[in-house]
Scaffold this motif. Structure first.
Motif, short mmCIF file in Angstrom:
data_model
loop_
_atom_site.label_atom_id
_atom_site.label_comp_id
_atom_site.label_asym_id
_atom_site.label_seq_id
_atom_site.Cartn_x
_atom_site.Cartn_y
_atom_site.Cartn_z
N HIS A 13 -8.14 -2.45 -7.09
CA HIS A 13 -8.19 -1.94 -5.72
C HIS A 13 -9.29 -2.62 -4.91
O HIS A 13 -9.10 -2.93 -3.73
N LEU A 14 -10.44 -2.85 -5.55
CA LEU A 14 -11.54 -3.51 -4.85
C LEU A 14 -11.17 -4.94 -4.50
O LEU A 14 -11.50 -5.42 -3.41
N TYR A 30 -17.61 -9.04 3.21
CA TYR A 30 -17.05 -7.72 2.89
C TYR A 30 -18.10 -6.62 3.15
O TYR A 30 -17.79 -5.59 3.75
N PRO A 46 0.80 -1.23 0.00
CA PRO A 46 0.00 0.00 0.00
C PRO A 46 0.84 1.28 0.00
O PRO A 46 0.51 2.23 -0.72
N GLU A 72 -8.34 -8.10 1.95
CA GLU A 72 -7.75 -7.62 3.19
C GLU A 72 -8.77 -7.24 4.26
O GLU A 72 -8.39 -6.89 5.37
N THR A 73 -10.06 -7.28 3.94
CA THR A 73 -11.04 -6.95 4.96
C THR A 73 -10.98 -8.00 6.07
O THR A 73 -10.74 -9.18 5.80
N ASP A 100 -8.19 -6.12 -3.94
CA ASP A 100 -7.26 -6.05 -2.80
C ASP A 100 -8.00 -5.74 -1.50
O ASP A 100 -7.71 -6.31 -0.45
N ALA A 101 -8.96 -4.81 -1.59
CA ALA A 101 -9.70 -4.43 -0.39
C ALA A 101 -10.52 -5.59 0.15
O ALA A 101 -10.59 -5.81 1.37
#
Length: 341
Positions: free
Chosen positions: A293-294, A333, A42, A300-301, A296-297
């Motif tokens: 990006h989504l 998520y 990041p 990682e949530t 990855d998000a």
């Protein structure tokens, strides 16, 4: 946080100084910049965004070419031979060779640099293998950004070599000006292994290895491909990609292939399509970055990260279908997003 990969710029990088080094054509700066944009950390992604903003005014001036082809068509050897000829004419050539990623290390596994020996030794060329990561089509998330860095570094010809026919090559066709399909004459059906969708994407088609005993077979294959294109793209006013023969070994036909690339680019520019194509590419890139990006998000949530291993095991062992697993991930998520704080 794990240690950065070897060669990775430190987190407190002087972005302005790195950008200046890239603009001056420093090979070390260009290599560090590409390493930065390839990183998924990041903090490095923030620095990469700042770097690309600094370099943006100095990009856009190169000829962007994508090269794909059937297995064994000699893509890397072709790029090496073509690149050497272009350098002799005064060009600076940047190559991003997209390799399939090793699932163990995440690194490139084909090692195309070994088949581009002359280019890698030239000061007027920069060859960068790029692991394709999780993305389909053999196109790394950082490929576009690497192209921009090379443009800002003064490379006026950019070549993106893809994994090859059979993957989703649409991604590469959407980041270059001209998409070249490299093929070769087969012992049987000359069109074997070439999907219709790839033919429809091609702006230039070249039958390689037109030398020695293979020259006559290459000419037959080219004639068959021209017939196929007339069926795929009927009509008098439709532009069909030229079908040429060439030999990366002897150099025969390489000049004609490059002239066809420049002619296609001129055709786009004259009709105003080049600017429109690049504008559309910018829009597509924006949404591709949103998707990345989504993803990855989501990974990682907290809820997904904590349950991911067991969920993946359930899917692998058949206790859950892939559809059920995906539904659970999305639900977890969404629940995390709704939690306060």
């Amino acid at each position: 946080m794990s240690a950065p990969p070897r060669g990775m710029p430190p987190a407190r990088l002087d972005v302005a100084a790195l950008a200046a080094g890239v603009r001056e054509g420093s090979r070390a700066a260009i290599a560090r910049a590409i390493t930065l944009v390839e990183s998924s950390r990041p903090d490095h992604r923030v620095l990469a965004s700042e770097l690309l903003a600094e370099l943006a005014p100095h990009t856009g001036g190169s000829v962007r070419v994508g090269i794909t082809g059937v297995p064994g068509a000699g893509k890397s050897t072709f790029i090496n031979a073509l690149g050497v000829r272009l350098i002799a004419r005064g060009s600076r050539v940047g190559v991003v060779a997209v390799d399939p990623s090793s699932r163990r290390t995440g690194g490139s596994i084909l090692g195309d640099r070994t088949r581009m020996g002359e280019l890698t030794q030239s000061e007027q060329a920069f060859v960068r293998p790029s692991p394709s990561g999780r993305q389909l089509g053999g196109v790394a998330r950082a490929t576009r950004e690497s192209m921009l860095i090379l443009e800002a570094g003064g490379f006026d010809v950019l070549i993106v070599e893809t994994v090859g026919v059979g993957q989703n090559e649409i991604a590469v066709s959407e980041m270059v000006d001209t998409f070249v399909l490299l093929t070769l004459a087969g012992a049987g059906d000359q069109l074997q292994g070439i999907k219709r969708g790839i033919l429809e994407l091609a702006d230039v088609i070249a039958v390689n290895k037109a030398d020695g005993d293979g020259e006559s077979r290459a000419r037959v294959a080219a004639r068959d491909l021209m017939g196929a294109m007339r069926l795929l793209l009927p009509g008098k006013d439709v532009r069909r990609p030229p079908v040429l023969t060439c030999s990366a070994l002897t150099g025969a036909g390489l000049d004609e292939v490059w002239e066809a690339v420049l002619e296609h680019r001129s055709h786009l520019r004259m009709g105003g399509s080049l600017a429109a194509r690049r504008a559309q590419q910018q829009q597509d890139w924006m949404w591709a970055m949103v998707d990345a990006h989504l993803e990855d998000a989501v990974r990682e949530t907290p809820s997904v990260r904590e349950r991911r291993a067991s969920l993946e095991a359930d899917v692998r062992e058949g206790r859950l279908t892939a559809v059920e697993g995906a539904d659970r991930i999305v639900r977890w998520y969404a629940q995390d997003l709704q939690r306060p704080g």
